[in-house]
Design a protein around this motif. Sequence first.
Motif, PDB file in Angstrom:
ATOM      1  N   LEU A 199       0.826  -1.202   0.000  1.00  0.00           N
ATOM      2  CA  LEU A 199       0.000   0.000   0.000  1.00  0.00           C
ATOM      3  C   LEU A 199       0.865   1.258   0.000  1.00  0.00           C
TER       4      LEU A 199
ATOM      5  N   PHE B 102       2.259   1.886  -3.499  1.00  0.00           N
ATOM      6  CA  PHE B 102       1.257   2.547  -4.338  1.00  0.00           C
ATOM      7  C   PHE B 102       1.200   4.044  -4.041  1.00  0.00           C
ATOM      8  N   ASP B 103       1.189   4.403  -2.767  1.00  0.00           N
ATOM      9  CA  ASP B 103       1.105   5.814  -2.401  1.00  0.00           C
ATOM     10  C   ASP B 103       2.296   6.610  -2.917  1.00  0.00           C
TER      11      ASP B 103
ATOM     12  N   THR C 264       2.136   6.840  -6.797  1.00  0.00           N
ATOM     13  CA  THR C 264       1.042   7.727  -7.188  1.00  0.00           C
ATOM     14  C   THR C 264       1.424   9.182  -7.003  1.00  0.00           C
TER      15      THR C 264
ATOM     16  N   VAL D  87      -9.271  -2.165  -0.797  1.00  0.00           N
ATOM     17  CA  VAL D  87      -8.229  -1.167  -0.585  1.00  0.00           C
ATOM     18  C   VAL D  87      -7.190  -1.199  -1.698  1.00  0.00           C
ATOM     19  N   GLU D  88      -6.848  -2.390  -2.187  1.00  0.00           N
ATOM     20  CA  GLU D  88      -5.887  -2.483  -3.296  1.00  0.00           C
ATOM     21  C   GLU D  88      -6.483  -1.920  -4.587  1.00  0.00           C
TER      22      GLU D  88
ATOM     23  N   LYS E 161      -6.298   1.787  -4.354  1.00  0.00           N
ATOM     24  CA  LYS E 161      -4.933   2.288  -4.538  1.00  0.00           C
ATOM     25  C   LYS E 161      -4.538   2.249  -6.013  1.00  0.00           C
TER      26      LYS E 161
ATOM     27  N   ALA F 242      -6.237   5.070  -7.795  1.00  0.00           N
ATOM     28  CA  ALA F 242      -5.573   6.354  -7.563  1.00  0.00           C
ATOM     29  C   ALA F 242      -4.308   6.475  -8.409  1.00  0.00           C
ATOM     30  N   LEU F 243      -3.570   5.366  -8.534  1.00  0.00           N
ATOM     31  CA  LEU F 243      -2.374   5.377  -9.378  1.00  0.00           C
ATOM     32  C   LEU F 243      -2.752   5.638 -10.832  1.00  0.00           C
TER      33      LEU F 243
END
Length: 249
Positions: free
Chosen positions: A107, A110-111, A114, A157-158, A161, A164-165
Amino acid sequence: MARLVESRAIDVLCLQEIKARPDHVPTAALAEMGLVHQALHTMPGYNGVGIFSRLPLEDSTPFDWCDRVDCRHLRTRVAGFTLHCLYIPAGGDIPDPEENPRFRHKLAFFDALTDWFDRTLDPDMPAMVVGDFNVAPLETDVWDHRKMRGVVSHTPVEVAKLGALQASGPWIDAMRRFVPPEEKLFTWWSYRAKDWRLTNRGRRLDHIWVTPALVDRLRGLEVMDDTRDWTPPSDHVPVIVHIDPPTKG
């Protein structure tokens, strides 16, 4: 690999999860196949990405995220666009960041990615990102959405994420330009299945995204599921996108 390259006359080959030191990668053999331009970001035993091309590569740059040198991201320039080869962490088996550090790292990865794309990517420039993203976002990207919602790679949640990416580009899902979102599309089948074709419990973990500036050059897609029967097999199958060369002007 030779069988793959020769059967499709591949111009640019992107590999993930190489798991080898650079001097253990068969670079000479790949060069003999015509893939003479090469870029690597690898480590012994884990992860690793590589780009091998008949066409010249420019400004090849490795990246690492979350304060780890784990060789998951490589960027280059080829055929008139920027190309990212990416291997996103799998995340382990427990979809809880408090109980599972590997899932927490996924996670966070990903953040970080992104945020970086959101700050640096110009959607007016042609770019592509390919690789094993280890997330199957759509209900039709897994064999059973209800049963898979609690399984790492398809948890809410994945999926959020990954969404968002994708929005950070904005990136366009090149595979779904050719296969409608309402149709099943898989690129991975577990080794645990005795007859993977009969059960067909697949997931789409491998992706190709492009910026809007590259969309008009997309010409076709091939998911080589027949390679799942090759010996030795991989649980992932190759995904090929066909694009037009850059226009001259």
